[in-house]
Design an enzyme around this catalytic site. Structure first.
Site, short mmCIF file in Angstrom:
data_model
loop_
_atom_site.label_atom_id
_atom_site.label_comp_id
_atom_site.label_asym_id
_atom_site.label_seq_id
_atom_site.Cartn_x
_atom_site.Cartn_y
_atom_site.Cartn_z
N TYR A 1 1.11 -50.30 -27.16
CA TYR A 1 0.17 -49.65 -28.07
C TYR A 1 0.89 -49.38 -29.46
O TYR A 1 2.13 -49.44 -29.34
CB TYR A 1 -0.84 -48.48 -27.51
CG TYR A 1 0.12 -47.37 -27.55
CD1 TYR A 1 0.99 -47.09 -26.38
CD2 TYR A 1 -0.06 -46.19 -28.30
CE1 TYR A 1 1.82 -45.96 -26.26
CE2 TYR A 1 0.62 -45.11 -27.90
CZ TYR A 1 1.46 -45.05 -27.25
OH TYR A 1 2.33 -43.88 -26.97
N ARG B 1 7.18 -53.21 -34.84
CA ARG B 1 7.42 -52.71 -33.41
C ARG B 1 6.67 -53.22 -32.06
O ARG B 1 6.80 -53.45 -31.27
CB ARG B 1 7.26 -51.08 -33.29
CG ARG B 1 7.77 -50.46 -32.03
CD ARG B 1 7.95 -49.12 -32.01
NE ARG B 1 6.74 -48.42 -32.30
CZ ARG B 1 6.68 -47.28 -32.82
NH1 ARG B 1 7.55 -46.55 -32.77
NH2 ARG B 1 5.39 -46.52 -32.93
N ARG C 1 -5.78 -58.84 -8.93
CA ARG C 1 -4.99 -57.77 -9.02
C ARG C 1 -3.44 -58.45 -8.33
O ARG C 1 -3.57 -59.05 -6.94
CB ARG C 1 -5.15 -56.65 -8.12
CG ARG C 1 -4.12 -55.49 -8.27
CD ARG C 1 -4.77 -54.20 -7.66
NE ARG C 1 -3.45 -53.35 -7.65
CZ ARG C 1 -2.52 -53.11 -6.89
NH1 ARG C 1 -2.40 -53.97 -5.77
NH2 ARG C 1 -1.64 -52.42 -6.87
N LYS D 1 6.91 -49.44 -26.33
CA LYS D 1 5.63 -48.69 -26.38
C LYS D 1 4.56 -48.90 -25.33
O LYS D 1 3.72 -49.52 -26.00
CB LYS D 1 5.48 -48.46 -27.75
CG LYS D 1 4.51 -47.23 -28.05
CD LYS D 1 4.45 -47.11 -29.69
CE LYS D 1 3.48 -45.92 -30.11
NZ LYS D 1 3.70 -44.50 -29.86
N GLU E 1 14.39 -37.40 -26.55
CA GLU E 1 13.17 -37.25 -27.51
C GLU E 1 12.23 -36.47 -27.15
O GLU E 1 12.66 -35.60 -25.92
CB GLU E 1 12.74 -38.62 -27.77
CG GLU E 1 12.21 -39.47 -26.85
CD GLU E 1 11.69 -40.86 -27.15
OE1 GLU E 1 11.24 -40.99 -28.03
OE2 GLU E 1 11.65 -41.51 -25.97
N LEU F 1 12.03 -44.22 -27.67
CA LEU F 1 11.28 -44.96 -28.74
C LEU F 1 11.73 -44.94 -30.05
O LEU F 1 12.44 -44.07 -30.37
CB LEU F 1 9.83 -44.47 -28.80
CG LEU F 1 8.87 -45.38 -29.43
CD1 LEU F 1 8.48 -46.58 -28.59
CD2 LEU F 1 7.51 -44.64 -29.85
N1 PLP Z 1 8.74 -41.12 -29.32
C1 PLP Z 1 8.01 -41.12 -28.51
C2 PLP Z 1 8.10 -40.96 -26.88
C3 PLP Z 1 6.65 -41.29 -28.91
O1 PLP Z 1 5.42 -41.53 -28.03
C4 PLP Z 1 6.26 -41.48 -30.41
C5 PLP Z 1 5.17 -41.87 -30.97
O2 PLP Z 1 4.29 -41.06 -31.00
C6 PLP Z 1 7.47 -41.24 -30.95
C7 PLP Z 1 8.89 -40.94 -30.57
C8 PLP Z 1 7.64 -41.44 -32.47
O3 PLP Z 1 7.20 -42.70 -32.95
P1 PLP Z 1 6.48 -42.93 -34.30
O4 PLP Z 1 7.25 -42.40 -35.25
O5 PLP Z 1 6.61 -44.65 -34.57
O6 PLP Z 1 5.05 -42.62 -34.13
#
Ligand code: PLP
Length: 284
Positions: free
Chosen positions: A31, A50, A98, A146, A178, A203
């Protein structure tokens, strides 16, 4: 709300997805979330880039081109009269019996998109700042993709709320990866911005990159490296970045105040700069 499902715009009450969708059965989907400010998309090119990266890593094939994707976003904004909030886009590997093995590559992917209203600029959390706790990072090893597999971040968020905090910073081998749904930053006592280097462990935030560019344009130093919770607690400032929070100051970590325990000046300045940059874009 009008939502988008596989080529059609329909009222949300009429939208449907198969019980056999692999997104539902295997979290086999990815997503993107793009912020909308003043009716316009923020950093759309970055989010689409991305999206392609995630699709590639998972061997998923989307037949729509980037213009079509942009058109879906714009139409949803228009049909829902969205001024401020987000557009959510999800692609799953489609519908099949499945089976752990992927279905035939000719199986069409499922594409869903919708809008959600959110006060982004006038956000109470941006004013107050976040209280975060640290938790072990127990997610899978490909956090650079993602995916919609978001159970651990949800659990972390609930644990944070249970402890009277707003969010969790995740720690692996002693270093912060993060936050549960944003990238984590600190500012040291020389005003250097520090955020973890890119890898499969986190991410690759689009807002992270945008804020890094803005900071460098304004002659701030940025260092990409990991840091400990202790270093973050002793930092001058801490903050997080994500598409829909933009920049949120962090005021405490595991109940220890960061700086003087109020939103930091650099975080506030970066937030302001990013909003200004977003509002001045006329092309999206
Ligand atoms: N890290 C994680 C785990 C996320 O789910 C997100 C997005 O929401 C981010 C970082 C930040 O990414 P972005 O700046 O592309 O929204």
């Amino acid at each position: 709300r009008t939502v988008y499902v596989n080529g059609q715009y329909v009222p949300e009450s009429e939208a449907s997805i198969s019980v056999f969708d692999r997104g539902f059965l295997f979290a086999d989907g990815i997503y993107e979330v793009t912020a909308v400010l003043n009716g316009r998309l923020m950093d759309f090119e970055g989010h689409v880039a991305r999206l392609h990266r995630s699709l590639n890593e998972l061997n998923m094939h989307l037949t729509l081109n980037d213009n079509a994707l942009r058109d879906i976003h714009r139409q949803l904004i228009e049909k829902n009269d969205l001024q401020e909030g987000l557009v959510y886009l999800q692609v799953t590997r489609g519908v099949a019996d499945r089976d752990f093995a992927y279905p035939d590559a000719s199986t069409p992917v499922t594409l869903v998109a919708f809008t959600q209203q959110k006060a982004i600029i006038d956000s109470p959390l941006a004013e107050r700042g976040l209280r975060v706790i640290s938790l072990p990072d127990m997610r899978w090893g490909r956090r650079d993709i993602k995916t919609v597999q978001l159970l651990y971040p949800s659990m972390a968020k609930m644990e944070a709320k249970k402890r009277g905090a707003d969010d969790a910073w995740l720690v692996e081998s002693g270093l912060v990866t993060e936050a549960s749904s944003s990238n984590a930053w600190i500012v040291d006592h020389d005003n250097t911005l520090i955020t973890r280097e890119l890898s499969r462990s986190l991410l690759h935030g689009i807002t992270r990159r945008a804020v890094m560019q803005l900071a460098r344009q304004h002659d701030m130093k940025v260092e990409e490296r990991g840091f400990t919770i202790k270093e973050a607690q002793n930092a001058r400032e801490a903050f997080v970045t994500s598409a829909t929070s933009l920049v949120y100051p962090v005021i405490s970590i595991d109940q220890r105040s960061v700086g003087d325990g109020t939103p930091g000046d650099i975080a506030k300045a970066l937030r302001r700069l990013y909003i200004e940059a977003g509002l001045s874009v006329s092309s999206s």
